[in-house]
Design an enzyme around this catalytic site. Structure first.
Site, PDB file in Angstrom:
ATOM      1  N   ALA A   1       0.838  -1.204   0.000  1.00 47.93           N
ATOM      2  CA  ALA A   1       0.000   0.000   0.000  1.00 47.93           C
ATOM      3  C   ALA A   1       0.872   1.253   0.000  1.00 47.93           C
ATOM      4  O   ALA A   1       2.013   1.228   0.458  1.00 47.93           O
ATOM      5  CB  ALA A   1      -0.926   0.001   1.218  1.00 47.93           C
ATOM      6  N   PRO A   2       0.351   2.378  -0.493  1.00 45.54           N
ATOM      7  CA  PRO A   2       1.121   3.619  -0.602  1.00 45.54           C
ATOM      8  C   PRO A   2       0.982   4.506   0.621  1.00 45.54           C
ATOM      9  O   PRO A   2       0.218   4.219   1.549  1.00 45.54           O
ATOM     10  CB  PRO A   2       0.490   4.283  -1.822  1.00 45.54           C
ATOM     11  CG  PRO A   2      -0.966   3.918  -1.680  1.00 45.54           C
ATOM     12  CD  PRO A   2      -0.989   2.518  -1.104  1.00 45.54           C
ATOM     13  N   TRP A   3       1.685   5.657   0.592  1.00 41.90           N
ATOM     14  CA  TRP A   3       1.653   6.575   1.728  1.00 41.90           C
ATOM     15  C   TRP A   3       0.654   7.709   1.592  1.00 41.90           C
ATOM     16  O   TRP A   3       0.435   8.462   2.533  1.00 41.90           O
ATOM     17  CB  TRP A   3       3.040   7.155   2.014  1.00 41.90           C
ATOM     18  CG  TRP A   3       3.823   7.707   0.847  1.00 41.90           C
ATOM     19  CD1 TRP A   3       4.928   7.144   0.289  1.00 41.90           C
ATOM     20  CD2 TRP A   3       3.606   8.938   0.141  1.00 41.90           C
ATOM     21  NE1 TRP A   3       5.412   7.947  -0.730  1.00 41.90           N
ATOM     22  CE2 TRP A   3       4.613   9.052  -0.844  1.00 41.90           C
ATOM     23  CE3 TRP A   3       2.663   9.962   0.241  1.00 41.90           C
ATOM     24  CZ2 TRP A   3       4.711  10.131  -1.722  1.00 41.90           C
ATOM     25  CZ3 TRP A   3       2.740  11.041  -0.639  1.00 41.90           C
ATOM     26  CH2 TRP A   3       3.755  11.110  -1.599  1.00 41.90           C
TER      27      TRP A   3
ATOM     28  N   GLU B   1       4.277  13.253 -13.421  1.00 42.76           N
ATOM     29  CA  GLU B   1       3.431  13.421 -12.243  1.00 42.76           C
ATOM     30  C   GLU B   1       4.166  14.187 -11.148  1.00 42.76           C
ATOM     31  O   GLU B   1       5.233  13.773 -10.705  1.00 42.76           O
ATOM     32  CB  GLU B   1       2.997  12.050 -11.724  1.00 42.76           C
ATOM     33  CG  GLU B   1       1.986  12.110 -10.600  1.00 42.76           C
ATOM     34  CD  GLU B   1       1.473  10.739 -10.211  1.00 42.76           C
ATOM     35  OE1 GLU B   1       0.284  10.646  -9.831  1.00 42.76           O
ATOM     36  OE2 GLU B   1       2.236   9.760 -10.283  1.00 42.76           O
TER      37      GLU B   1
ATOM     38  N   CYS C   1      -3.468  10.088  -7.216  1.00 41.33           N
ATOM     39  CA  CYS C   1      -3.239   9.735  -8.626  1.00 41.33           C
ATOM     40  C   CYS C   1      -4.300  10.300  -9.546  1.00 41.33           C
ATOM     41  O   CYS C   1      -4.077  10.425 -10.751  1.00 41.33           O
ATOM     42  CB  CYS C   1      -3.195   8.211  -8.783  1.00 41.33           C
ATOM     43  SG  CYS C   1      -1.936   7.394  -7.803  1.00 41.33           S
TER      44      CYS C   1
ATOM     45  N   SER D   1       4.099   4.125  -7.382  1.00 41.21           N
ATOM     46  CA  SER D   1       4.648   4.828  -8.538  1.00 41.21           C
ATOM     47  C   SER D   1       4.790   3.900  -9.736  1.00 41.21           C
ATOM     48  O   SER D   1       4.775   2.670  -9.599  1.00 41.21           O
ATOM     49  CB  SER D   1       6.020   5.411  -8.186  1.00 41.21           C
ATOM     50  OG  SER D   1       6.958   4.357  -7.981  1.00 41.21           O
TER      51      SER D   1
ATOM     52  N   LYS E   1       1.938  -4.931   3.237  1.00 36.13           N
ATOM     53  CA  LYS E   1       3.002  -4.048   3.703  1.00 36.13           C
ATOM     54  C   LYS E   1       2.594  -2.592   3.478  1.00 36.13           C
ATOM     55  O   LYS E   1       2.374  -2.177   2.345  1.00 36.13           O
ATOM     56  CB  LYS E   1       4.312  -4.308   2.948  1.00 36.13           C
ATOM     57  CG  LYS E   1       5.504  -3.535   3.564  1.00 36.13           C
ATOM     58  CD  LYS E   1       6.736  -3.579   2.675  1.00 36.13           C
ATOM     59  CE  LYS E   1       6.741  -2.460   1.649  1.00 36.13           C
ATOM     60  NZ  LYS E   1       6.871  -1.104   2.266  1.00 36.13           N
ATOM     61  N   PRO E   2       2.518  -1.799   4.557  1.00 43.34           N
ATOM     62  CA  PRO E   2       2.298  -0.360   4.382  1.00 43.34           C
ATOM     63  C   PRO E   2       3.594   0.318   3.949  1.00 43.34           C
ATOM     64  O   PRO E   2       4.671  -0.275   4.024  1.00 43.34           O
ATOM     65  CB  PRO E   2       1.881   0.096   5.781  1.00 43.34           C
ATOM     66  CG  PRO E   2       2.578  -0.859   6.699  1.00 43.34           C
ATOM     67  CD  PRO E   2       2.615  -2.179   5.974  1.00 43.34           C
TER      68      PRO E   2
ATOM     69  N   GLU F   1      -1.998  -0.431  -9.535  1.00 37.62           N
ATOM     70  CA  GLU F   1      -2.652   0.883  -9.615  1.00 37.62           C
ATOM     71  C   GLU F   1      -1.551   1.903  -9.388  1.00 37.62           C
ATOM     72  O   GLU F   1      -1.052   2.064  -8.280  1.00 37.62           O
ATOM     73  CB  GLU F   1      -3.749   1.001  -8.556  1.00 37.62           C
ATOM     74  CG  GLU F   1      -4.782   2.080  -8.889  1.00 37.62           C
ATOM     75  CD  GLU F   1      -4.331   3.477  -8.514  1.00 37.62           C
ATOM     76  OE1 GLU F   1      -3.787   4.177  -9.403  1.00 37.62           O
ATOM     77  OE2 GLU F   1      -4.511   3.874  -7.361  1.00 37.62           O
TER      78      GLU F   1
END
Length: 479
Positions: A152-154, A381, A285, A230, A178-179, A251
């Site tokens: 997962a992302p931040w 981005e 995003c 990313s 995993k965070p 994603e």
């Protein structure tokens, strides 16, 4: 006098554990720039332990009925509501987001999404049985894929954890999640909440860095790897997973075009677009950060957008007047600042363009005009509170420029002309097209893109199906 840091721990096989080798990393609150906790820096032994636990738990969880899985997820949703203030506090410390907005904009959709997938657990369907060969009946089975390695992302650590585990568990899979190394606190709390509801080993959390994620994806046990992050990270995961042909769900980044035609209501469009571009410090995003405006209203639109940016406030989580908090980490602050520092001479900063304060990682809401299609800030981005504006002449050029990037996640069209809106929605090469709005999401509709924005869907029945596999069973009628 130094303050003792809180100790976060992995959650493996129903218990909290330190990293096997004792390594840790400090976790920093981006609103203050100060460390508030330590988290395990998990290595091979920790990944092995989590994967072993998930694999051992899979057969029994796979064989639960959809009704049993639904019941468990509904209990999780109720527990999220009951412990909402704890989740909010952890997420605010994780990210520096405004407390009020975290309460109103994240907890309700998270709970709703869990309940949606609880319902989806009972709607796994295949084609009806039939005879496609004389004397034979065919049926279709939908089955869970197995152990899922999830990263997962931040930017939305709490909500993205839900997007990962809810469909996977609803379908009968087990999970190792995993965070991000910068935002583990809320995910560790989620493990504590879930731990009393799910059987041990069904849901596991390991903290760590990029290397930990690589070890998860390359491990022999998972049947599927899922990441939100990313493009670089997604490409690395796809490459690693290809070595043993794991399923991959990606994603990734976005560069959403916001196409504003001359017949739009400028005041309403500016109000909505500024919020959709600056919310969460533009760390989304799907953020409305690449605006294309028809030339006849360009100057008026830019002036109004710059005014809206100047009136938009960033600040500490407990300030009720702020729209967004800090960027997540010093590297992200450097990245956003770098885009502005490298602007070409023909670009004009209409508002913002600078760091705010000397504590934490805050950046001013920024508007940049005068840009060309091949400029760096148009093509790449930024992932910060920066909205760019380009001027286009007509529909054909708008489509060309909107599609002229490597990302293809989300987009929006602003016009009162229904026919134009329908033409644009067909021609825009993005996984989502909003019309006269930007950024609303619902659990029932899919979220996911094309091109370098990745593949696979989050949310919806389509996202649920991504965590299943299809089996054909044929039986002889003569046996």
């Amino acid at each position: 006098m130094s303050t003792e840091l809180r100790r976060l721990r992995n959650y493996i096989d129903g218990e909290f554990r330190d990293a096997a080798d004792g390594r840790t990393t400090e976790v920093v609150n981006p609103a203050t720039g100060e460390a508030y906790a330590t988290a395990p820096l998990s290595g091979q032994a920790d990944v092995d332990a989590a994967m072993t636990a998930a694999a051992a738990a899979f057969p029994a969880w796979r064989d639960t009925t959809p009704a049993e899985r639904q019941k468990a997820l509904l209990k999780i949703a109720d527990a999220f509501e009951e412990r909402a203030e704890e989740l909010i506090a952890a997420e605010v410390e994780n990210t520096g987001k405004p407390t009020g907005l975290t309460r109103s904009e994240e907890i309700p959709p998270m709970v709703d999404q869990i309940r949606f997938f609880a319902g989806a657990a009972r709607l796994l369907e295949g084609r009806s049985a039939g005879e496609y060969m004389d004397g034979m009946t065919s049926i279709i089975r939908r089955e869970p894929v197995g152990v899922c390695a999830q990263v997962a992302p931040w930017n939305y650590p709490m909500m993205m954890a839900v997007w990962k585990f809810a469909p996977a568990i609803a379908a009968g899979n087990t999970v190792v999640l995993k965070p991000s190394d910068t935002t583990p606190a809320s995910t560790v709390l989620i493990a504590d909440i879930i731990g009393s509801i799910l059987p041990k080993g069904v849901f596991n959390v390991i903290c760590g860095d990029r290397e930990t994620g690589r070890l998860m994806v390359e491990h022999d046990t998972p049947a599927m790897a899922s990441i939100t992050g990313s493009v670089r990270a997604g490409m690395s995961v796809a490459e690693s997973a290809s070595k043993d042909l794991k399923r991959v769900h990606l994603e990734l980044g976005g560069k959403a075009p916001v196409v504003v035609f001359e017949d739009t209501d400028i005041a309403k469009a500016v109000e909505d677009i500024s919020v959709a571009g600056f919310f969460n410090a533009g760390q989304d995003c799907t953020a409305a950060t690449r605006v294309l405006v028809q030339e006849s209203i360009h100057d008026e639109f830019v002036a109004a957008l710059a005014k809206a940016a100047a009136e938009t406030k960033t600040g500490q989580p407990d300030d009720e007047d702020v729209l967004f908090g800090p960027l997540n980490n010093p590297n992200q602050l450097k990245q956003v600042s770098g885009f502005i520092e490298r602007l070409p001479a023909h670009a004009k900063v209409e508002a913002g363009g600078h760091q705010v304060g000397d504590k934490g990682y805050f950046y001013a809401p920024t508007v940049v005009s005068g840009l060309k299609q091949d400029d760096e800030i148009i093509q790449n981005e930024v992932f910060g509170p920066v909205i760019t504006v380009q001027s286009f002449s007509g529909e054909e050029q708008a489509v060309e420029w909107a599609n002229g990037v490597e990302y293809a996640l989300a987009s929006s069209v602003w016009t009162k002309d229904h026919g134009r809106a329908m033409r644009m929605s067909k021609k825009l090469d993005f996984g989502c097209v909003w019309i006269n709005t930007h950024i609303p999401l619902v659990a029932e509709m899919p979220h996911g893109g094309f091109k370098k924005s990745g593949y696979g869907k989050d949310l919806s029945a389509y996202g649920f199906e991504d965590y299943t596999r299809i089996k054909h069973v044929m039986t002889s009628l003569d046996a």
